[in-house]
Design an enzyme around this catalytic site. Structure first.
Site, PDB file in Angstrom:
ATOM      1  N   SER A 192       0.834  -1.206   0.000  1.00  0.00           N
ATOM      2  CA  SER A 192       0.000   0.000   0.000  1.00  0.00           C
ATOM      3  C   SER A 192       0.870   1.258   0.000  1.00  0.00           C
ATOM      4  O   SER A 192       2.011   1.248   0.465  1.00  0.00           O
ATOM      5  CB  SER A 192      -0.916   0.033   1.223  1.00  0.00           C
TER       6      SER A 192
HETATM    7  N1  SAH Z   1      -1.207  -4.855   3.962  1.00  0.00           N
HETATM    8  C1  SAH Z   1      -0.476  -5.108   2.731  1.00  0.00           C
HETATM    9  C2  SAH Z   1      -1.266  -4.677   1.513  1.00  0.00           C
HETATM   10  C3  SAH Z   1      -1.311  -5.774   0.525  1.00  0.00           C
HETATM   11  S1  SAH Z   1      -2.461  -5.606  -0.803  1.00  0.00           S
HETATM   12  C4  SAH Z   1       0.910  -4.467   2.759  1.00  0.00           C
HETATM   13  O1  SAH Z   1       1.197  -3.707   3.685  1.00  0.00           O
HETATM   14  O2  SAH Z   1       1.731  -4.737   1.864  1.00  0.00           O
HETATM   15  C5  SAH Z   1      -3.807  -6.590  -0.255  1.00  0.00           C
HETATM   16  C6  SAH Z   1      -3.519  -8.025   0.083  1.00  0.00           C
HETATM   17  O3  SAH Z   1      -4.778  -8.617   0.477  1.00  0.00           O
HETATM   18  C7  SAH Z   1      -3.005  -8.873  -1.087  1.00  0.00           C
HETATM   19  O4  SAH Z   1      -1.814  -9.502  -0.688  1.00  0.00           O
HETATM   20  C8  SAH Z   1      -4.141  -9.883  -1.323  1.00  0.00           C
HETATM   21  O5  SAH Z   1      -3.680 -11.156  -1.741  1.00  0.00           O
HETATM   22  C9  SAH Z   1      -4.789  -9.955   0.053  1.00  0.00           C
HETATM   23  N2  SAH Z   1      -6.180 -10.415   0.077  1.00  0.00           N
HETATM   24  C10 SAH Z   1      -7.185 -10.139  -0.783  1.00  0.00           C
HETATM   25  N3  SAH Z   1      -8.341 -10.754  -0.404  1.00  0.00           N
HETATM   26  C11 SAH Z   1      -8.049 -11.432   0.751  1.00  0.00           C
HETATM   27  C12 SAH Z   1      -8.796 -12.272   1.625  1.00  0.00           C
HETATM   28  N4  SAH Z   1     -10.091 -12.568   1.408  1.00  0.00           N
HETATM   29  N5  SAH Z   1      -8.167 -12.794   2.696  1.00  0.00           N
HETATM   30  C13 SAH Z   1      -6.857 -12.540   2.950  1.00  0.00           C
HETATM   31  N6  SAH Z   1      -6.086 -11.755   2.160  1.00  0.00           N
HETATM   32  C14 SAH Z   1      -6.672 -11.214   1.068  1.00  0.00           C
END
Ligand code: SAH
Length: 219
Positions: A68
């Protein structure tokens, strides 16, 4: 990971500038700002991003996912109002950067990732020893972690199609959830408070752009 990790004078300088930009954009929580100042964001990215890791942008982390934008991480962390030793459930581990910010602020973080390849990377996580207060789970965030509930705080870091009811069930009374919910092609940041009578109060904040929160696990 064989890459040599170095938090150079230049990296520290760029990080200070990033923190100043976050202040200029309206982030005021000093605990959030100091966590961001303390965490080398370039360690969470491929070395190709070394020189631009402190730009206020999202970057790819593989599997079509992103780390993010720092402003988004700061904004969600500020709304979450984390206190030391609170139990926080995070949906979307991704690069582990957001989880690290919360851990640096003293939270006990339970983070879930649905993409197996991203989940597996936690074994090489550079700050495993520094943040024993982060626990990693492979699963579907819509289900939460009933065995570890209730949580003081819940943070969703992917675009939610709706507020997942099971995550509401797993919140303590008085607990908060910060969640970006789909609204006309973008996501409205919402903060949900669970009131003593079990009802919910909802505050609406700015619009953001996240990768989608998807149902089920991905091998
Ligand atoms: N918090 C992360 C942001 C990653 S982007 C950071 O700091 O880098 C969002 C993430 O959510 C992705 O890795 C995606 O695979 C995950 N995601 C999407 N739907 C999800 C779900 N239902 N359960 C768990 N993770 C999920």
């Amino acid at each position: 990971m064989t890459r040599k990790l170095e938090d150079s004078y230049q990296h520290k300088g760029m990080r200070k500038q990033l923190v100043q930009q976050l202040r200029d954009k309206g982030i005021t929580d000093e605990n959030v700002l100091s966590a961001i100042n303390n965490i080398p964001r370039h360690y969470f990215l491929d070395s190709a991003f070394d020189k631009i890791a402190y730009e206020d942008r999202a970057f790819p982390i593989g599997e079509g996912q992103t780390i993010s934008q720092p402003y988004t991480v700061a904004y969600q962390s500020q709304l979450l109002n984390v206190k030391p030793s609170e139990k926080v459930l995070e949906i979307g581990t991704g690069s582990v950067y957001q989880a690290s910010v919360l851990a640096e602020m003293g939270a006990r973080v339970f983070t879930i990732e649905r993409q197996k390849k991203l989940y597996d990377k936690h074994k090489d996580f550079v700050f495993r020893a520094k943040y024993p207060n982060i626990k990693f789970f492979y699963g579907d965030g819509f289900e939460g972690l009933p065995a570890y509930a209730p949580f003081d705080k819940v943070i969703i870091t992917a675009a939610a199609p709706f507020i997942p009811p099971k995550l509401i069930d797993q919140m303590k009374t008085g607990g908060l959830m910060v969640i970006p919910v789909d609204s006309d092609g973008a996501q409205r940041m919402l903060r949900i408070t669970k009131l003593p009578d079990g009802s919910l109060s909802e505050e609406a904040f700015d619009l953001f752009s996240f990768v989608p929160m998807l149902q089920g696990k991905n091998e």
